[in-house]
Structures are given as structure tokens and as C-alpha cells.
Design an enzyme around this catalytic site. Structure first.
Site, PDB file in Angstrom:
ATOM      1  N   GLU A 117       0.870  -1.167   0.000  1.00 26.33           N
ATOM      2  CA  GLU A 117       0.000   0.000   0.000  1.00 26.33           C
ATOM      3  C   GLU A 117       0.913   1.225   0.000  1.00 26.33           C
ATOM      4  O   GLU A 117       1.880   1.290   0.752  1.00 26.33           O
ATOM      5  CB  GLU A 117      -0.864  -0.004   1.263  1.00 26.33           C
ATOM      6  CG  GLU A 117      -1.751   1.222   1.402  1.00 26.33           C
ATOM      7  CD  GLU A 117      -2.309   1.388   2.812  1.00 26.33           C
ATOM      8  OE1 GLU A 117      -3.456   1.850   2.934  1.00 26.33           O
ATOM      9  OE2 GLU A 117      -1.585   1.063   3.774  1.00 26.33           O
ATOM     10  N   LYS A 132     -10.146  -3.554   1.166  1.00 17.41           N
ATOM     11  CA  LYS A 132     -10.021  -3.362   2.615  1.00 17.41           C
ATOM     12  C   LYS A 132     -11.392  -3.187   3.253  1.00 17.41           C
ATOM     13  O   LYS A 132     -12.221  -2.405   2.788  1.00 17.41           O
ATOM     14  CB  LYS A 132      -9.142  -2.146   2.898  1.00 17.41           C
ATOM     15  CG  LYS A 132      -8.812  -1.946   4.364  1.00 17.41           C
ATOM     16  CD  LYS A 132      -7.883  -0.742   4.541  1.00 17.41           C
ATOM     17  CE  LYS A 132      -7.525  -0.534   6.006  1.00 17.41           C
ATOM     18  NZ  LYS A 132      -6.664   0.664   6.181  1.00 17.41           N
ATOM     19  N   CYS A 184      -2.864  -2.560   5.960  1.00 21.00           N
ATOM     20  CA  CYS A 184      -2.546  -1.550   6.969  1.00 21.00           C
ATOM     21  C   CYS A 184      -3.039  -1.979   8.351  1.00 21.00           C
ATOM     22  O   CYS A 184      -2.787  -3.081   8.800  1.00 21.00           O
ATOM     23  CB  CYS A 184      -3.116  -0.198   6.550  1.00 21.00           C
ATOM     24  SG  CYS A 184      -2.443   1.202   7.491  1.00 21.00           S
TER      25      CYS A 184
END
Length: 527
Positions: free
Chosen positions: A285, A351, A400
Site C-alpha cells: 500500500e 479493505k 494496513c
């Protein structure tokens, strides 16, 4: 109402400082065995009695409910301010807010999340009652602590810095997490803290014996970090590209800079893809405008997959309904796209657990003023599936800070993932303790699920992590490079993978029963 004794406030301050020190960057994690002890003592020795006490030696009584909340709340505010101070720099430097507004956001953040420390203090005071010394409540303190950690995970959705993560380097002890999750380690740590608190609350003639026994237990448990653990075999290799892409304004991404960045990442990937051929190449990312629908980006990634003859997983911005209509608006996702060795774009993970005020604005009607905070990353939609991506092997891909949610990640392994892949952009954190805190929490997910974890970040730490949570390979931070990361596939599932947060829910149930018994069933005579 009796005032809170000044000694209780001093103990709260001491506990908050110790809690800050056990997390990176200080990383004095061995202090976790004593970090909560001052808070426990403060909650059980809070106030002077309202009436004359005839019993010799009785000085201070347990906190009343409001006092218990205030003591816990103060501890939580200080802990979050000292541990998550990086919230300010993220908001100020990348969110575009002024210094005063950034400070206000950090203060509000601390005031909100500290409610859970306050809840722990409230529960302790309710269960303790008003008797001078109630050591039985200390037996319940680990249960109450875990119940509150579960509430913080499930209700607020920010389980940053759960107590048990401090022991991820203590491999023999950390294996408990494969059964109970990280919450079992939090329980173990709190049990020692409770025993130590009891040693300071019992009569002096019993204190020395209990204190020595508790210290010995803590030393034995911590000694596990010194036990050598054999390396685990790894028969596969992945190329993890640490892109080190700077966080820029949109206007700075000229066509030339975009093409140069793509070329650099491609060359680094190919340079690390020599013999033997890697099984997987991963791009993290990052803040680059890499859209999965952009022909330039797609062609570059497809060509790299063909040249390397490897599967490629690339962090990108996913698009759905590119041609928007009133009934089907365009949706954008923080995504990881999987490309086959033939260059075909086969599947994508979108996500699911988005960052509030970073990737979306919650309760937009209330927080409409905060829309500017998302200007760097956009207003993303949530993904819906935690299915493993099929790259010949099953990849459990997450993005993340999703790595801080234990139950979310165990679902990937439960859905068949043989290896976990976490792509992240920790560049938002700069050189604060956040990147190191994030790393520890990611490592705990490997332990809980007995899986290798490939951690690929934009600015570092980029690493290969084995099922014991140990970093077996990494590259220096803040340089553009690639890591040839060893890993292996694991098909067996742990008890935690199959059953999730059963231990934490059991603690929550016991807490509710204990509270009910204390308030409504058995009311002991107060003195």
C-alpha cells in the site's frame, strides 16, 4: 463524598508512565508485569473512611464508583497521550489541519478512548464494594481487564496496544495466543500484576513471602524470552518491494514522475527475482495514484508478472462502477490486486476495516467539517469478503491497520489462507513509535494463527515473520529496495483460528455474572 487521596493520584501517574514504557519505542516490555499494579492499589486504597475506624491499621478504603472511573480515566488519558502521540503529527502533517486543531484532535482522541480505562476502574470499584481490603476483587481484575479489552476491540474498533502484545518476543509464553488469542496473554500479565498488588495490601507479616513468590513468578515467565527456539523451515520465497514512495500532493504526480516511479519499482522487483524464481512479488500500500483501472498501471504490472513469471500482488486503488449513474455511484476501494504469471488480473481484496477520518468520515452529518482530513486518501468504500486469494497457494491478504484486529485476521486463516500477507503504508507515522507498535501487533497475528506473515510496507518495516512471531528477514527503513523473504505454507489451524475470541467472551460473561452477584444477589455487610 470522600476525596481521592493524593497517594492514589500518584499511583495512577506511576501506572500510566509504566504503561507507556512497555510499548515501542521505549519497549521496556518486561515492565508489563508491574505496570498495572499501581493502578490496582490506587483503586483499592483510594479514600479515607467517612467514619471513625476501630480496627487498627485501616487507613484507606476502595474507590467509590465515580472515583474508580476517574482514576482509571486519568490513567487512560495519560497512556494514550504518551503512546499514541503520533495522532497529532499525522493530522497536522498529512491531514492539513493547523497546530491547534491537531492538538485538539489528539486531546479528544485521548479523552474518548480513555473511557475504557475508566470503565475498568468503575468495574473494579463496583465489585470491590466498600470494605477496607477486599483482596478477592484482585482475582477478578484479570477477567475485568480482558473484558474491557474486548469491548475496546468490538465497540470502538481501536484495539491498539492490547496488553498481551508486549510479550510477542517471549516465544514460549506467546504461544498461549494460539489458543486464547492475545487476550490470554493480557490475562496472564494482569494475574501477576494482581498478585503483586495483593502483596502490598496484605498484612506486613505476610507481605514478604507473597512479594517474593510474585517476583519469582514474573521472572520465570519473562525468562521464556531467553529460551532459544529453533528456526522454522522455509521452502518458498517472496519478493517484498519497499517502495518508499513519498506522500505528495496530487499535483506533484506528473506523468514523468509517475512513469519513473513505476519503472523504478519494476526494476527493483526484477533485480530481486533471479534464480530461483520467487513464488510471489508484493507491492505495498502506498500513496501513489495507482488505480487498478489505469491502463498504464495495469500494463506495467502485467508486464512485470510475465517477465518474472511470478504471481504479483499490488497495492492499488480499486474502482467499481467507473461509469457512475444515480443508482450506481462510483465506488473506490483501498485494494490489493492479484495478477497471474501470465499477466492476467484475476482477483482483488478490498479493505474492510477502514481508518476513521483517514479513509472515511464516520457520521458525516455530524462530522462534515472533518471532510478535509481525508483529502490525501479519499473517501473509500468498505470491502465485503475475507476470502483467501488463490495464487496457486491461498493468500490471506489484509491492508494496513487491519492487522490490529485479532478476530478479523484469524478469519483469513479459517477461510483457508496458508500464508498471511499484510501490505501497509506506515509512512504516515514518520519516525514516531507507531510503526514499531504496528509491527508488534502484526507479529502477534502470526502467532495466533500459526502462519508465516509477509509484511510489505511502503517505508518499512518490511519483513518476513515466522509462525512464532519472530522476524527472520527484514530491510532497513526509508529506502527504496526489495526483500527476498523466506516463508512456508501452513495448512493446520490453531484453536484460536477455529474458535476466535472465546476466551475474551468468557471473561466478559464472568465479569457480568460477578457484577450481578455483587449488586443484586449477595450484598455483604459493609464496615
Amino acid at each position: 463524598m470522600s476525596h481521592i487521596h493524593k497517594s492514589a493520584w500518584l499511583l495512577v501517574l506511576l501506572s500510566a508512565v509504566l504503561q507507556i514504557l512497555i510499548f515501542p519505542l521505549p519497549n521496556l516490555y518486561m515492565l508489563c508485569w508491574v505496570a498495572i499494579t499501581p493502578l490496582l492499589i490506587a483503586l483499592l486504597r483510594t479514600r479515607q473512611p467517612d467514619t471513625l475506624q476501630l480496627r487498627a491499621g485501616i487507613k484507606l478504603l476502595p474507590a467509590k464508583p465515580l472515583q474508580g472511573f476517574l482514576l482509571g480515566y486519568a490513567s487512560g488519558i495519560l497512556w494514550y497521550a504518551g503512546t499514541c502521540y503520533w495522532i497529532y503529527s499525522v493530522m497536522h502533517q498529512y491531514g492539513g489541519v493547523s497546530t491547534p486543531v491537531g492538538i485538539v484532535i489528539l486531546i479528544l482522541f485521548c479523552l474518548y478512548l480513555a473511557i475504557y480505562h475508566g470503565l475498568f476502574g468503575l468495574l473494579m470499584s463496583l465489585v470491590a464494594g466498600s470494605r477496607p481490603v477486599n483482596l478477592r476483587v484482585l482475582l477478578l481484575s484479570p477477567v475485568l481487564w480482558v473484558a474491557v479489552e474486548l469491548a475496546r476491540t468490538r465497540i470502538t474498533g481501536f484495539p491498539w496496544g492490547l496488553l498481551g502484545t508486549t510479550q510477542v518476543d517471549n516465544i514460549p509464553l506467546a504461544r498461549i495466543a494460539s489458543v486464547t488469542g492475545v487476550y490470554g496473554l493480557s490475562f496472564e500479565i494482569m494475574l501477576v500484576n494482581a498478585a503483586l498488588a495483593a502483596a502490598f495490601l496484605v498484612p506486613r507479616d505476610k507481605r514478604k513471602r507473597l512479594l517474593l513468590a510474585t517476583v519469582a513468578a514474573a521472572l520465570i515467565l519473562q525468562a521464556g524470552s531467553l529460551v532459544p527456539v529453533p528456526a522454522l523451515p522455509a521452502d518458498r520465497a517472496a519478493v517484498l518491494v519497499q517502495a518508499n514512495v513519498p506522500i505528495l500532493e496530487g499535483a506533484d504526480w506528473t506523468k514523468q514522475y509517475f512513469n519513473d516511479t513505476l519503472r523504478d519499482l519494476t526494476e527493483i522487483s526484477l533485480a530481486s527475482s533471479g534464480s530461483p524464481r520467487p513464488d510471489l512479488i508484493v507491492w505495498p500500500e502506498n500513496p501513489a495514484p495507482f488505480y487498478s483501472s489505469d491502463p498504464l498501471f495495469r500494463d506495467a504490472v502485467s508486464n512485470l508478472a510475465r517477465q518474472s513469471n511470478a504471481w504479483l500482488l499490488a497495492g492499488s486503488i480499486g474502482i467499481r462502477n467507473a461509469t457512475a449513474t444515480p443508482n450506481q455511484p462510483t465506488e473506490i476501494y483501498n485494494s490489493a490486486s492479484l495478477v497471474s504469471p501470465n499477466g492476467d488480473w484475476l482477483s482483488r481484496y478490498d479493505k474492510i476495516h477502514l481508518v476513521p477520518f483517514g479513509e472515511y468520515v464516520p457520521f458525516k452529518q455530524i462530522f462534515s467539517f472533518a471532510g478535509g482530513l481525508t483529502k490525501e486518501v479519499g473517501d473509500f468504500s468498505r470491502g465485503t469478503s475475507r476470502a483467501a486469494l488463490d495464487a496457486g497457494t491461498k493468500l490471506g491478504v489484509f491492508i494496513c491497520y487491519e492487522s490490529i484486529f485479532p478476530d478479523d485476521i484469524r478469519q483469513f486463516a479459517n477461510n483457508g489462507a496458508q500464508v498471511l500477507v499484510n501490505i501497509s503504508n506506515d509512512g504516515w507515522y514518520g519516525d514516531s513509535g507507531a510503526y514499531a507498535q504496528h509491527l508488534k501487533q502484526s507479529r502477534m497475528r502470526a502467532v495466533e494463527n500459526n502462519r508465516w506473515l509477509l509484511l510489505d510496507t511502503n517505508t518499512g518495516v518490511t519483513a518476513a515473520i515466522d509462525p512464532n512471531g519472530r522476524i527472520v528477514a527484514s530491510v532497513p527503513r526509508k529506502i527504496r529496495t526489495a526483500l527476498r523473504a523466506p516463508y512456508a505454507l501452513v495448512n493446520t489451524t490453531t484453536f484460536y483460528t477455529r474458535h476466535g475470541d472465546w476466551f475474551a467472551y468468557a471473561c466478559a460473561i464472568i465479569s457480568v455474572v460477578a457484577l450481578f452477584m455483587r449488586l443484586f444477589v449477595r450484598k455483604p455487610r459493609e464496615t
